[in-house]
Design a protein around this motif. Structure first.
Motif, PDB file in Angstrom:
ATOM      1  N   MET A 156       0.825  -1.209   0.000  1.00 28.42           N
ATOM      2  CA  MET A 156       0.000   0.000   0.000  1.00 28.42           C
ATOM      3  C   MET A 156       0.858   1.258   0.000  1.00 28.42           C
ATOM      4  SD  MET A 156      -2.886  -1.047   2.837  1.00 28.42           S
ATOM      5  CE  MET A 156      -3.863  -2.540   2.695  1.00 28.42           C
ATOM      6  N   SER A 157       1.938   1.238   0.751  1.00 24.21           N
ATOM      7  CA  SER A 157       2.796   2.425   0.847  1.00 24.21           C
ATOM      8  C   SER A 157       3.521   2.724  -0.456  1.00 24.21           C
ATOM      9  CB  SER A 157       3.808   2.255   1.982  1.00 24.21           C
ATOM     10  OG  SER A 157       4.741   1.229   1.691  1.00 24.21           O
ATOM     11  N   HIS A 158       3.546   1.742  -1.362  1.00 22.73           N
ATOM     12  CA  HIS A 158       4.198   1.938  -2.658  1.00 22.73           C
ATOM     13  C   HIS A 158       3.224   2.351  -3.757  1.00 22.73           C
ATOM     14  CE1 HIS A 158       7.793  -0.769  -1.354  1.00 22.73           C
ATOM     15  NE2 HIS A 158       7.883   0.469  -0.906  1.00 22.73           N
ATOM     16  N   PHE A 159       1.957   2.609  -3.376  1.00 22.96           N
ATOM     17  CA  PHE A 159       1.006   3.148  -4.356  1.00 22.96           C
ATOM     18  C   PHE A 159       1.522   4.490  -4.871  1.00 22.96           C
ATOM     19  CE2 PHE A 159      -3.212   1.083  -2.760  1.00 22.96           C
ATOM     20  CZ  PHE A 159      -2.721  -0.160  -3.109  1.00 22.96           C
ATOM     21  N   LYS A 160       1.058   4.878  -6.040  1.00 23.56           N
ATOM     22  CA  LYS A 160       1.396   6.190  -6.577  1.00 23.56           C
ATOM     23  C   LYS A 160       0.826   7.280  -5.671  1.00 23.56           C
ATOM     24  CE  LYS A 160       1.550   4.921 -11.486  1.00 23.56           C
ATOM     25  NZ  LYS A 160       0.945   5.151 -12.825  1.00 23.56           N
ATOM     26  N   ARG A 161       1.638   8.297  -5.395  1.00 26.31           N
ATOM     27  CA  ARG A 161       1.152   9.439  -4.618  1.00 26.31           C
ATOM     28  C   ARG A 161       0.078  10.180  -5.410  1.00 26.31           C
ATOM     29  NH1 ARG A 161       3.879  11.807  -0.513  1.00 26.31           N
ATOM     30  NH2 ARG A 161       3.634  13.898  -1.405  1.00 26.31           N
ATOM     31  N   VAL A 162      -0.936  10.625  -4.715  1.00 25.51           N
ATOM     32  CA  VAL A 162      -2.050  11.319  -5.360  1.00 25.51           C
ATOM     33  C   VAL A 162      -1.603  12.715  -5.773  1.00 25.51           C
ATOM     34  CG1 VAL A 162      -4.369  12.232  -5.051  1.00 25.51           C
ATOM     35  CG2 VAL A 162      -3.758  10.003  -4.075  1.00 25.51           C
ATOM     36  N   LYS A 163      -1.841  13.051  -7.037  1.00 20.71           N
ATOM     37  CA  LYS A 163      -1.460  14.357  -7.559  1.00 20.71           C
ATOM     38  C   LYS A 163      -2.657  15.000  -8.267  1.00 20.71           C
ATOM     39  CE  LYS A 163       3.387  13.082  -8.375  1.00 20.71           C
ATOM     40  NZ  LYS A 163       4.465  12.977  -9.391  1.00 20.71           N
ATOM     41  N   ASP A 164      -2.640  16.318  -8.317  1.00 19.81           N
ATOM     42  CA  ASP A 164      -3.616  17.085  -9.105  1.00 19.81           C
ATOM     43  C   ASP A 164      -5.058  16.756  -8.741  1.00 19.81           C
ATOM     44  OD1 ASP A 164      -1.464  18.179 -10.581  1.00 19.81           O
ATOM     45  OD2 ASP A 164      -1.449  16.415 -11.882  1.00 19.81           O
ATOM     46  N   ALA A 165      -5.325  16.440  -7.478  1.00 17.33           N
ATOM     47  CA  ALA A 165      -6.690  16.155  -7.045  1.00 17.33           C
ATOM     48  C   ALA A 165      -7.378  17.450  -6.611  1.00 17.33           C
ATOM     49  CB  ALA A 165      -6.676  15.155  -5.905  1.00 17.33           C
ATOM     50  N   ARG A 166      -8.697  17.409  -6.583  1.00 16.63           N
ATOM     51  CA  ARG A 166      -9.471  18.616  -6.272  1.00 16.63           C
ATOM     52  C   ARG A 166      -9.342  18.997  -4.804  1.00 16.63           C
ATOM     53  NH1 ARG A 166     -15.964  17.618  -5.981  1.00 16.63           N
ATOM     54  NH2 ARG A 166     -15.823  19.714  -5.119  1.00 16.63           N
ATOM     55  N   SER A 167      -9.548  20.278  -4.544  1.00 12.94           N
ATOM     56  CA  SER A 167      -9.628  20.791  -3.182  1.00 12.94           C
ATOM     57  C   SER A 167     -11.091  20.924  -2.799  1.00 12.94           C
ATOM     58  CB  SER A 167      -8.934  22.155  -3.080  1.00 12.94           C
ATOM     59  OG  SER A 167      -7.554  22.036  -3.373  1.00 12.94           O
ATOM     60  N   MET A 204      -6.511   1.938   7.808  1.00 10.61           N
ATOM     61  CA  MET A 204      -5.414   1.946   6.847  1.00 10.61           C
ATOM     62  C   MET A 204      -5.843   1.471   5.465  1.00 10.61           C
ATOM     63  SD  MET A 204      -1.904  -0.291   7.002  1.00 10.61           S
ATOM     64  CE  MET A 204      -2.874  -1.800   6.868  1.00 10.61           C
ATOM     65  N   GLU A 205      -6.520   0.299   5.412  1.00  8.16           N
ATOM     66  CA  GLU A 205      -6.875  -0.248   4.102  1.00  8.16           C
ATOM     67  C   GLU A 205      -7.960   0.579   3.422  1.00  8.16           C
ATOM     68  OE1 GLU A 205      -9.699  -1.691   6.917  1.00  8.16           O
ATOM     69  OE2 GLU A 205      -7.517  -1.649   6.944  1.00  8.16           O
ATOM     70  N   MET A 206      -8.812   1.263   4.211  1.00  7.50           N
ATOM     71  CA  MET A 206      -9.783   2.168   3.597  1.00  7.50           C
ATOM     72  C   MET A 206      -9.070   3.358   2.961  1.00  7.50           C
ATOM     73  SD  MET A 206     -12.883   1.969   6.369  1.00  7.50           S
ATOM     74  CE  MET A 206     -13.870   3.273   5.634  1.00  7.50           C
ATOM     75  N   CYS A 207      -8.038   3.862   3.636  1.00  9.13           N
ATOM     76  CA  CYS A 207      -7.234   4.941   3.062  1.00  9.13           C
ATOM     77  C   CYS A 207      -6.565   4.478   1.771  1.00  9.13           C
ATOM     78  CB  CYS A 207      -6.195   5.408   4.079  1.00  9.13           C
ATOM     79  SG  CYS A 207      -5.140   6.741   3.479  1.00  9.13           S
ATOM     80  N   SER A 208      -6.129   3.208   1.745  1.00  8.60           N
ATOM     81  CA  SER A 208      -5.481   2.686   0.531  1.00  8.60           C
ATOM     82  C   SER A 208      -6.459   2.639  -0.630  1.00  8.60           C
ATOM     83  CB  SER A 208      -4.889   1.299   0.796  1.00  8.60           C
ATOM     84  OG  SER A 208      -5.879   0.287   0.814  1.00  8.60           O
ATOM     85  N   LYS A 209      -7.724   2.353  -0.353  1.00 11.07           N
ATOM     86  CA  LYS A 209      -8.746   2.327  -1.410  1.00 11.07           C
ATOM     87  C   LYS A 209      -8.930   3.733  -1.995  1.00 11.07           C
ATOM     88  CE  LYS A 209     -11.355  -1.357   0.973  1.00 11.07           C
ATOM     89  NZ  LYS A 209     -11.289  -2.472   0.031  1.00 11.07           N
ATOM     90  N   SER A 222     -10.056   8.757  12.159  1.00 13.50           N
ATOM     91  CA  SER A 222      -9.117   8.013  11.321  1.00 13.50           C
ATOM     92  C   SER A 222      -8.108   7.346  12.249  1.00 13.50           C
ATOM     93  CB  SER A 222      -8.386   8.930  10.338  1.00 13.50           C
ATOM     94  OG  SER A 222      -9.264   9.473   9.386  1.00 13.50           O
ATOM     95  N   THR A 223      -7.647   6.173  11.875  1.00 14.85           N
ATOM     96  CA  THR A 223      -6.669   5.480  12.713  1.00 14.85           C
ATOM     97  C   THR A 223      -5.263   6.040  12.491  1.00 14.85           C
ATOM     98  OG1 THR A 223      -6.116   3.745  11.111  1.00 14.85           O
ATOM     99  CG2 THR A 223      -8.053   3.380  12.512  1.00 14.85           C
ATOM    100  N   ASN A 224      -4.361   5.697  13.400  1.00 10.08           N
ATOM    101  CA  ASN A 224      -2.979   6.175  13.271  1.00 10.08           C
ATOM    102  C   ASN A 224      -2.317   5.663  11.994  1.00 10.08           C
ATOM    103  OD1 ASN A 224      -2.981   3.509  14.365  1.00 10.08           O
ATOM    104  ND2 ASN A 224      -0.905   3.784  15.159  1.00 10.08           N
ATOM    105  N   LEU A 225      -2.561   4.395  11.632  1.00 12.82           N
ATOM    106  CA  LEU A 225      -1.952   3.861  10.419  1.00 12.82           C
ATOM    107  C   LEU A 225      -2.572   4.473   9.162  1.00 12.82           C
ATOM    108  CD1 LEU A 225      -1.451   0.068  11.238  1.00 12.82           C
ATOM    109  CD2 LEU A 225       0.236   1.926  11.273  1.00 12.82           C
ATOM    110  N   ALA A 226      -3.865   4.801   9.222  1.00 15.93           N
ATOM    111  CA  ALA A 226      -4.498   5.476   8.084  1.00 15.93           C
ATOM    112  C   ALA A 226      -3.870   6.846   7.868  1.00 15.93           C
ATOM    113  CB  ALA A 226      -6.000   5.614   8.319  1.00 15.93           C
ATOM    114  N   LYS A 237      -0.416  10.464   4.740  1.00 13.72           N
ATOM    115  CA  LYS A 237       0.700  11.412   4.587  1.00 13.72           C
ATOM    116  C   LYS A 237       1.700  10.900   3.557  1.00 13.72           C
ATOM    117  CE  LYS A 237       0.377  13.340   9.274  1.00 13.72           C
ATOM    118  NZ  LYS A 237       1.017  13.426  10.616  1.00 13.72           N
ATOM    119  N   GLU A 238       1.916   9.595   3.545  1.00 19.32           N
ATOM    120  CA  GLU A 238       2.839   8.987   2.587  1.00 19.32           C
ATOM    121  C   GLU A 238       2.329   9.117   1.161  1.00 19.32           C
ATOM    122  OE1 GLU A 238       6.329   6.981   1.465  1.00 19.32           O
ATOM    123  OE2 GLU A 238       5.756   7.646   3.480  1.00 19.32           O
ATOM    124  N   LEU A 239       0.996   8.998   0.979  1.00 18.77           N
ATOM    125  CA  LEU A 239       0.405   8.962  -0.366  1.00 18.77           C
ATOM    126  C   LEU A 239      -0.230  10.282  -0.780  1.00 18.77           C
ATOM    127  CD1 LEU A 239      -1.201   5.396  -0.288  1.00 18.77           C
ATOM    128  CD2 LEU A 239       1.015   6.099  -1.211  1.00 18.77           C
TER     129      LEU A 239
END
Length: 246
Positions: free
Chosen positions: A99-110, A187-192, A207-211, A216-218
């Motif tokens: 999950m931590s190696h997913f592509k970082r989210v870019k150019d998403a809406r505010s 965490m896994e919901m954040c990965s989705k 939100s959980t600590n791991l989420a 922050k990583e993604l």
């Protein structure tokens, strides 16, 4: 007088190209959306276009999916399956490292906290099973036109999968969307959320600590306690405007 009906859950078997992927407790609504969203989250498909056929047999509790891609289900089933946290437990074949190696989210809406609070209220009006039972989770996709796709399930993970599956089938692009949920973001919901390319996910609770660490990583912003006049931003909040913390 108490006249609520019971929340419903059933063991559902997901078969992909003839192989039994898993059995999971689900509420029997929008099962096709769940199948698409779950397979996408797990990396079995990259697009809903790869789904050739979905046959649902609720009497036997089976979903049969035929894919038009090159996925090797024999190899996929060798992966370790993890039971996820919380009520209405889900299951993922993804490790935290993956999950931590997913592509970082870019150019998403505010999005503004005011919009999140307003949409959270609107989402509750579009949850008929919750109003019938008082015991159901909901998730929604807010698209680029601020229209909502709302899905319900006994499990918060499943509701997220259903909402993302419906968005994929509609052809929505993750970076244009926001995701909201009634349940705790783990965490896994954040990965989705990150997998779909969404930059902001909000919950009526925590939100959980791991989420938060994964978010922050993604490069995903997580907003919790979106209720009344409150909204707590767990992350840097670059995409969240008019912050109201605490």
């Amino acid at each position: 007088m108490f006249n609520k009906t019971c929340p419903e859950e059933y063991p559902i078997n997901l078969f992909v190209n003839g192989r039994n992927l898993l059995t999971i407790q689900l509420t029997e609504v929008h099962l096709d959306d769940w199948a698409v969203g779950y397979m996408y989250a797990e990396g079995i498909i990259e697009s809903s276009d790869e789904v050739q056929e979905i046959a649902i047999d609720p009497y036997r509790g089976n979903i049969h999916v035929k894919l038009d891609n090159q996925v090797d289900m024999e190899e996929f089933l060798k992966k370790k399956k993890t039971i996820t946290a919380g009520c209405g437990k889900g299951a993922t074949f993804r490790s935290m490292k993956e999950m931590s190696h997913f592509k970082r989210v870019k150019d998403a809406r505010s999005v503004s906290t005011e919009l999140l609070r307003r949409k959270m209220k609107e989402m509750y009006k579009l949850t008929p099973i919750y109003h019938q039972t008082g015991g159901m989770h909901a998730a929604c996709i807010i698209d680029g036109n601020d229209e909502m796709i709302v899905r319900e399930d006994i499990g918060r993970h499943n509701a997220i999968d259903k909402a993302i599956g419906a968005a994929l089938k509609k052809g929505l692009i993750g970076r244009d969307c926001v995701i909201m949920t009634t349940g705790r973001i783990s965490m896994e919901m954040c990965s989705k959320v990150a997998r779909f390319g969404v930059g902001v996910a909000a919950s009526r609770t925590a939100s959980t600590n791991l989420a938060v660490a994964l978010a922050k990583e993604l490069n995903v912003d997580l907003v919790g306690y979106v209720r009344g006049q409150s909204a707590y931003v767990y992350t840097e909040g670059k995409r969240v405007m008019k912050l109201v913390n605490g």
